[in-house]
Scaffold this motif. Structure first.
Motif, PDB file in Angstrom:
ATOM      1  N   GLU A 220     -24.254  17.995   8.106  1.00 34.99           N
ATOM      2  CA  GLU A 220     -24.914  17.010   7.530  1.00 34.99           C
ATOM      3  C   GLU A 220     -25.581  17.022   5.955  1.00 34.99           C
ATOM      4  O   GLU A 220     -25.761  16.184   5.231  1.00 34.99           O
ATOM      5  N   ILE A 221     -26.194  18.134   6.099  1.00 34.75           N
ATOM      6  CA  ILE A 221     -27.122  18.438   4.987  1.00 34.75           C
ATOM      7  C   ILE A 221     -26.524  19.579   4.158  1.00 34.75           C
ATOM      8  O   ILE A 221     -26.546  20.811   4.387  1.00 34.75           O
ATOM      9  N   ARG A 222     -26.473  19.137   2.809  1.00 37.65           N
ATOM     10  CA  ARG A 222     -25.969  20.288   1.866  1.00 37.65           C
ATOM     11  C   ARG A 222     -26.963  21.222   1.615  1.00 37.65           C
ATOM     12  O   ARG A 222     -27.946  20.708   1.201  1.00 37.65           O
ATOM     13  N   PRO A 223     -26.714  22.620   1.657  1.00 34.75           N
ATOM     14  CA  PRO A 223     -27.747  23.408   1.026  1.00 34.75           C
ATOM     15  C   PRO A 223     -28.110  23.652  -0.534  1.00 34.75           C
ATOM     16  O   PRO A 223     -27.052  23.461  -1.219  1.00 34.75           O
ATOM     17  N   VAL A 224     -29.250  23.232  -0.764  1.00 36.54           N
ATOM     18  CA  VAL A 224     -29.542  23.595  -2.287  1.00 36.54           C
ATOM     19  C   VAL A 224     -30.879  24.005  -2.067  1.00 36.54           C
ATOM     20  O   VAL A 224     -31.305  24.548  -1.215  1.00 36.54           O
ATOM     21  N   TYR A 225     -31.570  24.446  -3.470  1.00 40.23           N
ATOM     22  CA  TYR A 225     -32.637  25.250  -3.623  1.00 40.23           C
ATOM     23  C   TYR A 225     -33.855  24.343  -3.962  1.00 40.23           C
ATOM     24  O   TYR A 225     -34.781  24.689  -4.841  1.00 40.23           O
ATOM     25  N   SER A 226     -34.048  23.274  -3.065  1.00 41.10           N
ATOM     26  CA  SER A 226     -35.047  22.371  -3.404  1.00 41.10           C
ATOM     27  C   SER A 226     -36.486  23.173  -3.069  1.00 41.10           C
ATOM     28  O   SER A 226     -36.372  24.166  -2.341  1.00 41.10           O
ATOM     29  N   LEU A 227     -37.551  22.518  -3.751  1.00 42.83           N
ATOM     30  CA  LEU A 227     -38.769  23.251  -3.961  1.00 42.83           C
ATOM     31  C   LEU A 227     -40.022  22.764  -3.113  1.00 42.83           C
ATOM     32  O   LEU A 227     -40.901  23.446  -2.999  1.00 42.83           O
ATOM     33  N   ASP A 228     -39.983  21.720  -2.273  1.00 44.25           N
ATOM     34  CA  ASP A 228     -40.914  21.072  -1.819  1.00 44.25           C
ATOM     35  C   ASP A 228     -40.783  21.228  -0.297  1.00 44.25           C
ATOM     36  O   ASP A 228     -40.083  20.586   0.418  1.00 44.25           O
TER      37      ASP A 228
ATOM     38  N   ARG B 233     -29.517  16.490   1.496  1.00 43.25           N
ATOM     39  CA  ARG B 233     -29.583  17.902   1.138  1.00 43.25           C
ATOM     40  C   ARG B 233     -30.888  18.448   1.181  1.00 43.25           C
ATOM     41  O   ARG B 233     -31.643  17.819   1.152  1.00 43.25           O
ATOM     42  N   GLY B 234     -30.845  19.870   1.400  1.00 43.39           N
ATOM     43  CA  GLY B 234     -32.216  20.368   1.659  1.00 43.39           C
ATOM     44  C   GLY B 234     -32.038  21.967   1.393  1.00 43.39           C
ATOM     45  O   GLY B 234     -30.771  22.586   1.494  1.00 43.39           O
ATOM     46  N   SER B 235     -33.283  22.635   1.410  1.00 40.02           N
ATOM     47  CA  SER B 235     -33.256  23.950   1.231  1.00 40.02           C
ATOM     48  C   SER B 235     -33.176  24.641   2.557  1.00 40.02           C
ATOM     49  O   SER B 235     -33.165  23.761   3.561  1.00 40.02           O
ATOM     50  N   CYS B 236     -33.156  25.929   2.677  1.00 42.92           N
ATOM     51  CA  CYS B 236     -33.094  26.596   4.078  1.00 42.92           C
ATOM     52  C   CYS B 236     -34.433  26.167   4.835  1.00 42.92           C
ATOM     53  O   CYS B 236     -34.358  25.927   5.877  1.00 42.92           O
ATOM     54  N   SER B 237     -35.555  26.099   4.135  1.00 44.08           N
ATOM     55  CA  SER B 237     -36.991  25.733   4.547  1.00 44.08           C
ATOM     56  C   SER B 237     -36.753  24.457   5.071  1.00 44.08           C
ATOM     57  O   SER B 237     -37.056  24.167   6.530  1.00 44.08           O
ATOM     58  N   GLN B 238     -36.184  23.515   4.469  1.00 43.53           N
ATOM     59  CA  GLN B 238     -36.225  21.836   5.000  1.00 43.53           C
ATOM     60  C   GLN B 238     -35.047  21.890   5.780  1.00 43.53           C
ATOM     61  O   GLN B 238     -35.428  21.030   6.762  1.00 43.53           O
ATOM     62  N   ARG B 239     -34.047  22.614   5.991  1.00 40.94           N
ATOM     63  CA  ARG B 239     -33.233  22.458   6.992  1.00 40.94           C
ATOM     64  C   ARG B 239     -33.852  23.072   8.270  1.00 40.94           C
ATOM     65  O   ARG B 239     -33.478  22.438   9.412  1.00 40.94           O
TER      66      ARG B 239
ATOM     67  N   GLY C  78     -33.143  21.111  -7.062  1.00 35.51           N
ATOM     68  CA  GLY C  78     -33.068  20.235  -5.768  1.00 35.51           C
ATOM     69  C   GLY C  78     -31.536  19.659  -5.691  1.00 35.51           C
ATOM     70  O   GLY C  78     -31.303  19.109  -4.699  1.00 35.51           O
ATOM     71  N   ARG C  79     -30.652  19.858  -6.700  1.00 38.38           N
ATOM     72  CA  ARG C  79     -29.151  19.649  -6.583  1.00 38.38           C
ATOM     73  C   ARG C  79     -28.403  20.720  -6.659  1.00 38.38           C
ATOM     74  O   ARG C  79     -27.097  20.229  -6.711  1.00 38.38           O
ATOM     75  N   TRP C  80     -28.908  22.019  -6.967  1.00 41.14           N
ATOM     76  CA  TRP C  80     -28.055  23.144  -7.159  1.00 41.14           C
ATOM     77  C   TRP C  80     -27.815  23.766  -5.974  1.00 41.14           C
ATOM     78  O   TRP C  80     -28.550  24.050  -5.178  1.00 41.14           O
ATOM     79  N   SER C  81     -26.474  23.520  -5.451  1.00 38.76           N
ATOM     80  CA  SER C  81     -25.933  24.259  -4.329  1.00 38.76           C
ATOM     81  C   SER C  81     -25.863  25.793  -4.320  1.00 38.76           C
ATOM     82  O   SER C  81     -25.852  26.410  -5.467  1.00 38.76           O
TER      83      SER C  81
END
Length: 288
Positions: free
Chosen positions: A88-96, A109-115, A279-282
């Protein structure tokens, strides 16, 4: 070469320690944890806002997908939740790192930390207490992801590694799908932090070993632990990521407290400027 220019300024006591200081700090925290174990909890937090309808819906999705072979139970639910999050959540390099879970779900979408935070929120929503172990990871661990942008990679990354209270003990996220020795036998080798596989997805396939507990693991060319890989001794298995740990920051009852105590990896300005792109870069290099 890593960079400290974009990192959040911390009080001197919280800055990256030397190797000797890191070892001493890790030993002191281990003793302190043995004397006063850090409790977890199920209460919602600013990040783990599991009372939000989006989190409740994800919990119901996971319950509907619990593997029948494993039988109902909290571990099977967490495994199903992990797979649901992957889908459900696409992996990206989000920073927050402090983004509320409900907002990560809204964006899809979210980073590994966010997921990992989403997985924690589902656990708490189901009644499973969670806590995190703070790890200070050497920025070189992310070089394979950004081979041409190494000068922008921070010196260290603050990582909140979840643990779940099951059967009276604490199970780290690394062992949701089996023990580290069991997972280390995967023929695909260890987690390389490169290509299409990200750390969150790797949890179900191989051993993500921060403590050097694995003794044998099929080597993958270019993996952080294989011979010739940057920053890792050739004698280490490809599952052993312990060489990338600069300091063990100890346990916290929530990821909110870890980031309040240690701060996020990047300063506010860097997060603000970098989020629209990263935040959108997969993992595959596509922005949408």
């Amino acid at each position: 070469m890593t960079s400290s220019l974009l990192q959040q300024r911390r009080p001197r006591a919280h800055r990256a320690p030397t190797a000797a200081a890191a070892e001493a700090e890790a030993g002191a925290k281990a003793v302190a944890s043995a004397v006063r174990p850090v409790p977890g909890g199920t209460a919602p937090t600013g990040i783990l806002d599991w009372q939000h309808p989006r989190v409740r819906r994800l919990l119901e999705q996971a319950r509907a997908q619990e593997p029948a072979a494993a039988g109902p139970g909290p571990l099977a639910l967490l495994q199903a939740a992990h797979q649901t999050i992957v889908a459900e959540i696409r992996p990206v390099y989000s920073l927050d790192d402090r983004r509320p879970v409900s907002e990560t779900l809204r964006r899809g979408r979210g980073s590994c930390s966010q997921r990992l935070a989403v997985l924690e929120a589902v656990a708490r929503a189901s009644g499973v207490p969670t806590r995190v172990r703070g790890l200070l990871v050497d920025g070189a661990f992310w070089y394979p992801r950004f081979p041409r942008l190494r000068f922008l990679v921070p010196d260290h990354v603050v990582l909140a590694w979840p643990e779940f209270q099951l059967d009276g003990g604490w199970l780290p996220a690394s062992e949701l799908f089996g023990s580290l020795p069991e997972l280390s036998t995967d023929p695909g080798g260890g987690f390389t932090n490169s290509g299409g596989e990200n750390m969150f997805e790797a949890l179900s396939r191989t051993a993500v070993d921060w403590d050097g507990a694995t003794r044998a693991c099929p080597s993958s060319p270019g993996s952080p632990g294989s011979p010739g890989s940057p920053g890792s001794p050739g004698s280490r298995s490809s599952c052993d990521l312990s060489a990338s740990i600069s300091a063990d920051l100890g346990h916290y009852s929530s990821r909110d407290l870890l980031f309040t105590d240690r701060g996020q990896t990047l300063c506010w300005a860097a997060r603000r400027l970098g989020e629209p792109v990263l935040g959108r870069w997969s993992a595959g290099g596509r922005t949408t």
